[in-house]
Design a protein around this motif. Sequence first.
Motif, short mmCIF file in Angstrom:
data_model
loop_
_atom_site.label_atom_id
_atom_site.label_comp_id
_atom_site.label_asym_id
_atom_site.label_seq_id
_atom_site.Cartn_x
_atom_site.Cartn_y
_atom_site.Cartn_z
N ASN A 103 -12.53 -30.98 -53.40
CA ASN A 103 -11.41 -30.33 -54.07
C ASN A 103 -11.33 -30.84 -55.50
N GLU A 147 -12.44 -27.81 -49.45
CA GLU A 147 -11.05 -27.48 -49.74
C GLU A 147 -10.91 -26.54 -50.94
N ASP A 148 -11.84 -26.59 -51.86
CA ASP A 148 -11.78 -25.69 -53.02
C ASP A 148 -12.02 -24.26 -52.56
N ARG A 149 -11.11 -23.35 -52.91
CA ARG A 149 -11.18 -21.98 -52.42
C ARG A 149 -12.42 -21.25 -52.92
N ARG A 152 -15.63 -22.78 -51.32
CA ARG A 152 -15.69 -22.48 -49.89
C ARG A 152 -16.08 -21.02 -49.65
N MET A 201 -12.13 -13.35 -48.55
CA MET A 201 -12.02 -14.61 -49.29
C MET A 201 -12.63 -14.48 -50.68
N VAL A 205 -10.57 -14.79 -54.45
CA VAL A 205 -11.00 -15.65 -55.55
C VAL A 205 -11.34 -14.82 -56.78
#
Length: 381
Positions: A103, A147-149, A152, A201, A205
């Motif tokens: 993260n 954890e980083d969108r 990920r 997802m 982003v």
Amino acid sequence: MNMAASNSEVPLERNEYNPTISSTMPPRPEVTYNWVDITPEFFNATKDLELGELLHDEMFGLFEAMSAIEMMDPKMDAGMLCNRGKKVLNFDQAVKAGALKLNNLTMEELVGIMDSILACLVTWLEGHSAAQTILTCLYLHKPLSIEDRALRAFAIQTLKLIACINNTVHSGGVFEEEDFQPALYGYSLCNEVSDVRAGGMMREVEEELQRSVKATRQRQGEDWDPKMQKQHEDAVALFSRIRFLRLFYAALVALMRRDVTAIPEAERCLASCTELVCIMQNTVNRGLRPHKVRDEDGNKDIYLEVLKISSLPNLELITRCPLRSIMTTRCNFSHPLGSLCGGLHYIIHVTYACFKGAELGNNFNQHHCWTSRILGQVVDL
């Protein structure tokens, strides 16, 4: 008689130790080895071989030749002392040691990691082993733990793309072992996440980055603040990579439907991918440059501090895969991706125009990317 009866009532154990017998056995001889130096004879025998010739038995095929280990080469010989002394960390160990960031990654770090993953993907498509290319990135081992969108979503979509390419190549069934290495050595491709969720997802982003690009854009008639300009360029670089991966995967899925209605969708996606490849090439310098770090003993650590690209976690797999680890650099990965998009565009053009399969095969040999040739045959079928 009584003595005989007593002996019959108490029989001797078969495994009972008998000192009389053991004392008569000769001592174990000392093993000695009479090594003979055959180095001169070996080099004299090699003089009879011409350049490019190899002496081997009947069971030694092409795959064995590509998987042969060159002794005393640190990249190939896993038993060398220099490799044994290196610190090897898997995903969980790297996270526990604080060596792997999950993260709070900066834009430069994200762009650098994504470029490295794309470079590994291109190298894998060129016929190299997955253990030495895409599986060298620790972030792809457990993407759900990131954890980083943005990272990920990118890692999950990359694994989905790998699975799609693997299935496409297997369905074509026209590749040789030197063209493609489908083995993934038991690594998970994040099957617990559906394709729809993975695409969602990426869209989330992408929309967030698009808002950031618009917010940092230069206003007409105003001076562009250097800090704002840097944020804008970093956001554009990250946005182009996220959007490219999503559209490229969507184009492959549309092509594999083998439906005429899906062809315009795939064509639009590939047209956008071609434009994004140019942006990615122009913004490759926005990514963080990899650099080596040193451990407590002062020895060189094989891990890149942020990018986490290393083949040592897969060191035990090296003896099972061809050792041709000529990795595509981050500065050169965009050209093969552009060629692949061009090849897929040609497939769409030929298929949509209802050309014959023979003409497709003859003209398509001009393209260098074997992946697009296989896709052409699959779609034509």
